[in-house]
Design an enzyme around this catalytic site. Structure first.
Site, PDB file in Angstrom:
ATOM      1  N   SER A 123      17.456  19.083 -71.256  1.00 52.47           N
ATOM      2  CA  SER A 123      17.756  19.751 -69.989  1.00 52.47           C
ATOM      3  C   SER A 123      18.367  18.755 -69.020  1.00 52.47           C
ATOM      4  CB  SER A 123      16.480  20.356 -69.382  1.00 52.47           C
ATOM      5  OG  SER A 123      16.758  20.930 -68.119  1.00 52.47           O
TER       6      SER A 123
ATOM      7  N   SER B 273      17.654  15.100 -62.187  1.00 48.76           N
ATOM      8  CA  SER B 273      17.097  14.368 -63.322  1.00 48.76           C
ATOM      9  C   SER B 273      17.684  14.867 -64.637  1.00 48.76           C
ATOM     10  CB  SER B 273      15.569  14.521 -63.357  1.00 48.76           C
ATOM     11  OG  SER B 273      15.217  15.880 -63.528  1.00 48.76           O
TER      12      SER B 273
ATOM     13  N   ASP C 268      10.631  24.695 -53.981  1.00 47.69           N
ATOM     14  CA  ASP C 268      11.801  25.050 -54.786  1.00 47.69           C
ATOM     15  C   ASP C 268      11.386  26.032 -55.882  1.00 47.69           C
ATOM     16  OD1 ASP C 268      14.447  25.083 -55.547  1.00 47.69           O
ATOM     17  OD2 ASP C 268      14.277  23.330 -56.856  1.00 47.69           O
TER      18      ASP C 268
END
Length: 509
Positions: A264, A269, A410
């Site tokens: 991912s 990141s 978030d």
């Protein structure tokens, strides 16, 4: 007794041999033909006399060696010209000398005054005993001067001019300055190609030289910036050398067995999958079979509003500084570790923290066999599972707010995973406490994202953003005006206080 004279021993010892057969003359014990020189016993025992006699015998046995050493190697005086081999060598040497002289004349005629010259050196007939040398011959191995490189321009003396009268040349002469500027180009950076300007007798004006100098410095600084960015920053699906070294150390220490690849990427990141090793961590934590390695990006290009989430957090307020953004990245990883620890204590499904090394956070892997759990936005659930997921998220938001004293900040369908029939929360590095100046604003945004997603998914029991906000925070805000509601959220921090027993903020209406 008759006394014997020592001087006459040699003369009277052996009588003269008369004429006899031929074998008697060849006998080694016979008398010598020449009379011996009389000498004393002391002289016979002298070492110096023995050395002189030995040297005389050697000179008598090898006369040709001495002759060759004392005279020239080949001349017409000390050699036997009757030998055909020696005559052939002498004729060949003379022919080779004439051939080499003709080559030098052809070379000089061919080159002329040209700046680029050729050499017939490889075609010369050079003999090891040829002692003659021409003025045009140069031993290139014994000199540091490069014949194919033009001489650098001579420096102008301190007086500032050369010559006298009409032939005077100052340091401001156009030709002199042009050649000096050409020579100064060699001081540019090695990566800046300047060519052989001196060999071409190139004359650069001051304006052109200054422009080239500025361009060379600009290219050098740009190259240094690109090199630094490549060495000290993480790119998309890649890591910098320092991060790679940290990962190698984890593998060598036995904490990780192998790193399979990237699973991912995000704005802050890059996440890699790895298999856990057999060794335990420093605090004796058991490493899970599969791990997720979260490497926070160090470029600060794609996520520049990090300070908004961390500078007003009292846990990191004293350590925050914009002057060193790389420390902010490490602080960002440390913040996610602390937030995950709080959530694990409260029993909220989330990744388990394994170890933190600078900007690398190792967690348990949510998934199986290198396949990560799907995001809530990608999974297709029936109405019952969707309803179950909604109530689970509502319960997690309330526990996150009341027990963990955190706001996700978030929360959306992108940061919620569906695994083993339940929802898992991830990506809590930006989570803040409710006392944060923007804490309630972030909470309201999370409630809006969750409410809109489940309402679109067809969950009839889903609350709207205001009702969900009140249900999570425990506040009773009934304002119908959207602008007034937003104004209260932005300014409610001024009257919010925590009670002594750890309850959520209480607002004085």
């Amino acid at each position: 007794r008759a006394q014997m004279d020592p001087v006459g021993i040699a003369a009277t010892a052996v009588p003269d041999a008369g004429p006899g057969p031929g074998w008697q003359s060849k006998c080694p014990w016979g008398a010598p033909k020449t009379a011996s020189i009389s000498c004393s016993l002391a002289e016979v025992m002298s070492e110096q006399l023995a050395k002189e006699l030995q040297l005389e015998e050697e000179n008598a046995a090898f006369p040709e060696v001495v002759a060759v050493a004392e005279g020239p190697f080949i001349t017409g005086e000390n050699i036997d010209t009757s030998s055909d081999l020696m005559l052939a060598q002498m004729l060949q040497m003379e022919f080779d000398r004439e051939y080499d002289a003709q080559l030098r004349r052809e070379e000089k005629k061919f080159n002329g005054d040209s700046k680029v010259s050729i050499s017939f050196e490889n075609y010369r007939k050079v003999h090891p005993f040829d002692s003659d040398s021409s003025e045009d011959e140069v031993d290139w191995q014994d000199t540091r001067h490069d014949p194919y490189r033009a001489d650098k321009p001579t420096t102008t003396p301190k007086k500032g001019f050369i010559g006298k009268g009409k032939d005077i040349t100052t340091k401001h002469d156009e030709v002199v300055c042009g050649r000096k500027n050409t020579a100064r180009m060699e001081n540019f950076a090695p990566g800046f190609q300047v060519g052989d300007g001196i060999g071409m007798d190139l004359k650069l004006s001051n304006q052109v030289f200054n422009a080239l100098k500025q361009h060379a410095y600009s290219e050098e600084r740009r190259s240094a910036r690109l090199h630094e960015k490549k060495e000290h920053s993480t790119a998309e699906k890649a890591v910098d050398p320092k991060t790679r070294l940290l990962l190698y150390k984890m593998v060598n220490a036995g904490m990780l067995e192998t790193i399979t690849g990237c699973i991912s990427t995000g704005k802050e990141s890059v996440v890699f999958h790895a298999y856990g090793g057999k060794s335990a961590t420093e605090d004796d934590k058991v490493i899970p079979p599969e791990c997720a390695i979260k490497v926070f990006k160090t470029t600060l290009n794609e996520f520049k509003n990090r300070d908004k989430y961390i500078k007003d957090d009292y846990r990191f307020k004293d350590r925050f500084s914009k002057l060193n953004p790389r420390k902010i990245i490490r602080m960002w990883a440390e913040k996610e570790m602390h937030n995950l620890t709080r959530m694990q204590t409260a029993g909220i499904p989330c990744p388990q923290v394994v170890i933190l090394k600078k900007h690398i956070l190792v967690m348990s892997f949510i998934g199986q066999d290198q396949v990560p759990a799907p995001k809530l936005k990608d999974v297709k659930l029936n109405s019952e599972d969707m309803k179950k997921a909604y109530y689970q998220i509502l319960d997690m938001m309330q526990r996150l707010y009341k027990e963990c004293k955190l706001v996700h900040a978030d929360l959306s369908e992108y940061n919620m995973l569906w695994h083993d029939g339940k929802v898992w929360l991830i990506d809590v590095s930006q989570s803040v406490e409710p006392t944060h100046p923007h804490g309630l604003e972030f909470l309201f945004r999370d409630c809006r994202n969750v409410s809109q997603f489940f309402q679109k998914a067809g969950v009839a029991e889903a609350l709207n953003e205001r009702e969900l906000f009140n249900a999570v925070s425990g506040l009773n805000i009934t304002a119908d005006n959207e602008h007034f509601f937003s104004f209260f959220l932005n300014h409610g921090k001024k009257v919010s206080t925590f009670s002594s027993d750890g309850d959520p903020p209480i607002y004085d209406e």
